[in-house]
Design a protein around this motif. Structure first.
Motif, PDB file in Angstrom:
ATOM      1  N   THR A 104       0.835  -1.205   0.000  1.00 19.96           N
ATOM      2  CA  THR A 104       0.000   0.000   0.000  1.00 19.96           C
ATOM      3  C   THR A 104       0.871   1.257   0.000  1.00 19.96           C
ATOM      4  O   THR A 104       0.571   2.237  -0.694  1.00 19.96           O
ATOM      5  CB  THR A 104      -0.932   0.002   1.224  1.00 19.96           C
ATOM      6  OG1 THR A 104      -1.788  -1.153   1.164  1.00 19.96           O
ATOM      7  CG2 THR A 104      -1.800   1.257   1.259  1.00 19.96           C
ATOM      8  N   GLU A 105       1.964   1.234   0.773  1.00 23.83           N
ATOM      9  CA  GLU A 105       2.893   2.374   0.781  1.00 23.83           C
ATOM     10  C   GLU A 105       3.510   2.571  -0.599  1.00 23.83           C
ATOM     11  O   GLU A 105       3.654   3.698  -1.068  1.00 23.83           O
ATOM     12  CB  GLU A 105       3.998   2.133   1.820  1.00 23.83           C
ATOM     13  CG  GLU A 105       3.559   2.303   3.263  1.00 23.83           C
ATOM     14  CD  GLU A 105       3.245   3.757   3.610  1.00 23.83           C
ATOM     15  OE1 GLU A 105       3.723   4.661   2.881  1.00 23.83           O
ATOM     16  OE2 GLU A 105       2.528   3.991   4.587  1.00 23.83           O
ATOM     17  N   ALA A 106       3.877   1.468  -1.240  1.00 23.81           N
ATOM     18  CA  ALA A 106       4.463   1.559  -2.578  1.00 23.81           C
ATOM     19  C   ALA A 106       3.478   2.189  -3.558  1.00 23.81           C
ATOM     20  O   ALA A 106       3.842   3.035  -4.386  1.00 23.81           O
ATOM     21  CB  ALA A 106       4.878   0.170  -3.059  1.00 23.81           C
ATOM     22  N   LEU A 107       2.215   1.808  -3.455  1.00 25.94           N
ATOM     23  CA  LEU A 107       1.194   2.326  -4.361  1.00 25.94           C
ATOM     24  C   LEU A 107       0.848   3.780  -4.065  1.00 25.94           C
ATOM     25  O   LEU A 107       0.365   4.498  -4.952  1.00 25.94           O
ATOM     26  CB  LEU A 107      -0.063   1.455  -4.275  1.00 25.94           C
ATOM     27  CG  LEU A 107       0.104   0.057  -4.875  1.00 25.94           C
ATOM     28  CD1 LEU A 107      -1.059  -0.844  -4.496  1.00 25.94           C
ATOM     29  CD2 LEU A 107       0.243   0.142  -6.401  1.00 25.94           C
ATOM     30  N   SER A 108       1.089   4.219  -2.847  1.00 28.16           N
ATOM     31  CA  SER A 108       0.875   5.631  -2.539  1.00 28.16           C
ATOM     32  C   SER A 108       1.918   6.501  -3.239  1.00 28.16           C
ATOM     33  O   SER A 108       1.684   7.684  -3.505  1.00 28.16           O
ATOM     34  CB  SER A 108       0.926   5.867  -1.020  1.00 28.16           C
ATOM     35  OG  SER A 108       2.250   5.711  -0.522  1.00 28.16           O
ATOM     36  N   ILE A 109       3.074   5.906  -3.535  1.00 27.47           N
ATOM     37  CA  ILE A 109       4.130   6.614  -4.269  1.00 27.47           C
ATOM     38  C   ILE A 109       3.890   6.525  -5.767  1.00 27.47           C
ATOM     39  O   ILE A 109       4.016   7.504  -6.494  1.00 27.47           O
ATOM     40  CB  ILE A 109       5.515   6.030  -3.904  1.00 27.47           C
ATOM     41  CG1 ILE A 109       5.798   6.209  -2.411  1.00 27.47           C
ATOM     42  CG2 ILE A 109       6.612   6.694  -4.738  1.00 27.47           C
ATOM     43  CD1 ILE A 109       7.057   5.504  -1.938  1.00 27.47           C
ATOM     44  N   ASP A 110       3.528   5.330  -6.227  1.00 23.67           N
ATOM     45  CA  ASP A 110       3.265   5.115  -7.648  1.00 23.67           C
ATOM     46  C   ASP A 110       1.998   4.268  -7.795  1.00 23.67           C
ATOM     47  O   ASP A 110       2.045   3.044  -7.661  1.00 23.67           O
ATOM     48  CB  ASP A 110       4.448   4.401  -8.316  1.00 23.67           C
ATOM     49  CG  ASP A 110       4.237   4.204  -9.814  1.00 23.67           C
ATOM     50  OD1 ASP A 110       3.179   4.637 -10.322  1.00 23.67           O
ATOM     51  OD2 ASP A 110       5.132   3.633 -10.471  1.00 23.67           O
ATOM     52  N   PRO A 111       0.856   4.893  -8.060  1.00 22.82           N
ATOM     53  CA  PRO A 111      -0.417   4.170  -8.173  1.00 22.82           C
ATOM     54  C   PRO A 111      -0.476   3.215  -9.357  1.00 22.82           C
ATOM     55  O   PRO A 111      -1.446   2.454  -9.476  1.00 22.82           O
ATOM     56  CB  PRO A 111      -1.450   5.294  -8.341  1.00 22.82           C
ATOM     57  CG  PRO A 111      -0.771   6.526  -7.836  1.00 22.82           C
ATOM     58  CD  PRO A 111       0.666   6.348  -8.171  1.00 22.82           C
ATOM     59  N   ASN A 112       0.526   3.232 -10.222  1.00 26.02           N
ATOM     60  CA  ASN A 112       0.549   2.355 -11.388  1.00 26.02           C
ATOM     61  C   ASN A 112       1.625   1.272 -11.292  1.00 26.02           C
ATOM     62  O   ASN A 112       2.013   0.704 -12.317  1.00 26.02           O
ATOM     63  CB  ASN A 112       0.768   3.173 -12.666  1.00 26.02           C
ATOM     64  CG  ASN A 112      -0.373   4.131 -12.942  1.00 26.02           C
ATOM     65  OD1 ASN A 112      -1.543   3.749 -12.870  1.00 26.02           O
ATOM     66  ND2 ASN A 112      -0.047   5.379 -13.244  1.00 26.02           N
ATOM     67  N   HIS A 113       2.060   0.989 -10.074  1.00 31.02           N
ATOM     68  CA  HIS A 113       3.108  -0.024  -9.896  1.00 31.02           C
ATOM     69  C   HIS A 113       2.471  -1.409  -9.862  1.00 31.02           C
ATOM     70  O   HIS A 113       1.908  -1.835  -8.862  1.00 31.02           O
ATOM     71  CB  HIS A 113       3.890   0.244  -8.605  1.00 31.02           C
ATOM     72  CG  HIS A 113       5.196  -0.478  -8.548  1.00 31.02           C
ATOM     73  ND1 HIS A 113       5.450  -1.493  -7.665  1.00 31.02           N
ATOM     74  CD2 HIS A 113       6.325  -0.328  -9.295  1.00 31.02           C
ATOM     75  CE1 HIS A 113       6.679  -1.940  -7.848  1.00 31.02           C
ATOM     76  NE2 HIS A 113       7.232  -1.250  -8.829  1.00 31.02           N
ATOM     77  N   CYS A 114       2.567  -2.104 -10.976  1.00 36.61           N
ATOM     78  CA  CYS A 114       1.861  -3.381 -11.159  1.00 36.61           C
ATOM     79  C   CYS A 114       2.250  -4.420 -10.110  1.00 36.61           C
ATOM     80  O   CYS A 114       1.388  -5.094  -9.530  1.00 36.61           O
ATOM     81  CB  CYS A 114       2.155  -3.922 -12.558  1.00 36.61           C
ATOM     82  SG  CYS A 114       1.348  -5.494 -12.911  1.00 36.61           S
ATOM     83  N   LYS A 115       3.536  -4.562  -9.849  1.00 36.47           N
ATOM     84  CA  LYS A 115       3.985  -5.607  -8.921  1.00 36.47           C
ATOM     85  C   LYS A 115       3.458  -5.370  -7.503  1.00 36.47           C
ATOM     86  O   LYS A 115       3.214  -6.336  -6.769  1.00 36.47           O
ATOM     87  CB  LYS A 115       5.512  -5.680  -8.916  1.00 36.47           C
ATOM     88  CG  LYS A 115       6.089  -6.274 -10.199  1.00 36.47           C
ATOM     89  CD  LYS A 115       7.583  -6.484 -10.091  1.00 36.47           C
ATOM     90  CE  LYS A 115       8.129  -7.148 -11.344  1.00 36.47           C
ATOM     91  NZ  LYS A 115       9.605  -7.373 -11.254  1.00 36.47           N
ATOM     92  N   SER A 116       3.279  -4.123  -7.141  1.00 39.30           N
ATOM     93  CA  SER A 116       2.739  -3.841  -5.803  1.00 39.30           C
ATOM     94  C   SER A 116       1.282  -4.281  -5.709  1.00 39.30           C
ATOM     95  O   SER A 116       0.840  -4.782  -4.674  1.00 39.30           O
ATOM     96  CB  SER A 116       2.881  -2.351  -5.480  1.00 39.30           C
ATOM     97  OG  SER A 116       4.247  -1.990  -5.360  1.00 39.30           O
ATOM     98  N   TYR A 117       0.521  -4.084  -6.787  1.00 40.09           N
ATOM     99  CA  TYR A 117      -0.855  -4.598  -6.803  1.00 40.09           C
ATOM    100  C   TYR A 117      -0.857  -6.120  -6.685  1.00 40.09           C
ATOM    101  O   TYR A 117      -1.675  -6.698  -5.962  1.00 40.09           O
ATOM    102  CB  TYR A 117      -1.561  -4.183  -8.089  1.00 40.09           C
ATOM    103  CG  TYR A 117      -2.058  -2.759  -8.105  1.00 40.09           C
ATOM    104  CD1 TYR A 117      -3.049  -2.336  -7.208  1.00 40.09           C
ATOM    105  CD2 TYR A 117      -1.558  -1.836  -9.004  1.00 40.09           C
ATOM    106  CE1 TYR A 117      -3.506  -1.021  -7.225  1.00 40.09           C
ATOM    107  CE2 TYR A 117      -2.009  -0.521  -9.027  1.00 40.09           C
ATOM    108  CZ  TYR A 117      -2.986  -0.122  -8.129  1.00 40.09           C
ATOM    109  OH  TYR A 117      -3.441   1.186  -8.137  1.00 40.09           O
ATOM    110  N   GLN A 118       0.063  -6.757  -7.397  1.00 40.81           N
ATOM    111  CA  GLN A 118       0.144  -8.215  -7.336  1.00 40.81           C
ATOM    112  C   GLN A 118       0.450  -8.689  -5.913  1.00 40.81           C
ATOM    113  O   GLN A 118      -0.176  -9.627  -5.406  1.00 40.81           O
ATOM    114  CB  GLN A 118       1.227  -8.722  -8.288  1.00 40.81           C
ATOM    115  CG  GLN A 118       0.884  -8.592  -9.759  1.00 40.81           C
ATOM    116  CD  GLN A 118       2.024  -9.066 -10.638  1.00 40.81           C
ATOM    117  OE1 GLN A 118       2.869  -8.280 -11.051  1.00 40.81           O
ATOM    118  NE2 GLN A 118       2.056 -10.355 -10.922  1.00 40.81           N
ATOM    119  N   ARG A 119       1.416  -8.054  -5.291  1.00 36.07           N
ATOM    120  CA  ARG A 119       1.852  -8.489  -3.967  1.00 36.07           C
ATOM    121  C   ARG A 119       0.793  -8.204  -2.910  1.00 36.07           C
ATOM    122  O   ARG A 119       0.584  -9.008  -2.001  1.00 36.07           O
ATOM    123  CB  ARG A 119       3.195  -7.829  -3.636  1.00 36.07           C
ATOM    124  CG  ARG A 119       4.309  -8.386  -4.493  1.00 36.07           C
ATOM    125  CD  ARG A 119       5.551  -7.538  -4.597  1.00 36.07           C
ATOM    126  NE  ARG A 119       6.466  -8.161  -5.560  1.00 36.07           N
ATOM    127  CZ  ARG A 119       7.611  -7.630  -5.951  1.00 36.07           C
ATOM    128  NH1 ARG A 119       7.997  -6.448  -5.494  1.00 36.07           N
ATOM    129  NH2 ARG A 119       8.382  -8.272  -6.832  1.00 36.07           N
TER     130      ARG A 119
END
Length: 210
Positions: free
Chosen positions: A128-143
């Motif tokens: 969730t922290e990663a996606l707050s930095i980049d909402p289009n980070h595919c691997k973070s959605y996967q994880r």
């Protein structure tokens, strides 16, 4: 009269026990990290390296003189060797660098490491922290999707799987697209299983003669 399926009750009990065990594990790990930080604060001139229990590679705790990229690569190396606790320490130190505010990679990498340790709550939080930095980070959605499946948050997991696919619309990455599709199928199977194991109620209806 309302009765509950015994199998469903056992399933709910197992899920509750698993979550409680995970929360205890996460609390202990947070305590250990806090103690390490406290030791470094009390004695800031002490070395930033210490040996692992097996006396192999040094593990960074507290402060470090390494750059952001050096620490990140160090964490990746520990991860590749299956030394997940050491990798988490390196990624945590990376987050202390000012460069970490512009990239989701470290949070996402730490999320993946938490997945390996089955620390589902921590993995969800880091993704969730990663996606707050980049909402289009595919691997973070996967994880985050994987973490939420294990936490029983199946609707949220499906939303993450769909968001991961949306991130790939303009990318020609067949392998990653296949991984996302496989993840969506995994969520669907988990949803079907959850529905099948959900508590079933029997309601007795008494007809009243007019």
């Amino acid at each position: 009269m309302i009765t509950q399926n015994p199998a469903a009750s056992a399933y709910e009990a197992q899920l509750r026990i698993r979550r409680e065990g995970e929360e205890r594990t996460n609390a202990q790990q947070d305590l250990n990290l806090w103690l390490n930080d406290l030791k470094s604060a009390v004695n800031p001139t002490s070395t930033a390296l210490k040996r692992t229990a097996k006396g192999s590679d040094p593990v960074v705790v507290g402060k470090t003189s390494l750059t952001f990229e050096e620490e990140r690569l160090r964490g990746n190396d520990f991860f590749a060797k299956g030394k997940y606790h050491e990798a988490i320490q390196c990624y945590t130190l990376c987050i202390g660098h000012q460069d970490s505010s512009s990239t989701p990679v470290v949070y996402s990498n730490r999320a993946m490491t938490h997945l390996k340790l089955k620390n589902w709550t921590n993995a969800e939080a880091d993704a969730t922290e990663a996606l707050s930095i980049d909402p289009n980070h595919c691997k973070s959605y996967q994880r985050r999707c994987v973490a939420r499946i294990s936490l029983g948050k199946l609707r949220a997991a499906m939303m993450d799987a769909i968001a991961a696919e949306d991130c790939l619309i303009n990318r020609q990455d067949t392998k990653l697209f296949g991984e996302v599709k496989g993840l969506q199928q995994k969520v669907q199977h988990a949803l079907v299983e959850a529905i099948q194991q959900a508590p079933r109620r029997k309601i007795c209806v008494q007809l009243v003669q007019p």
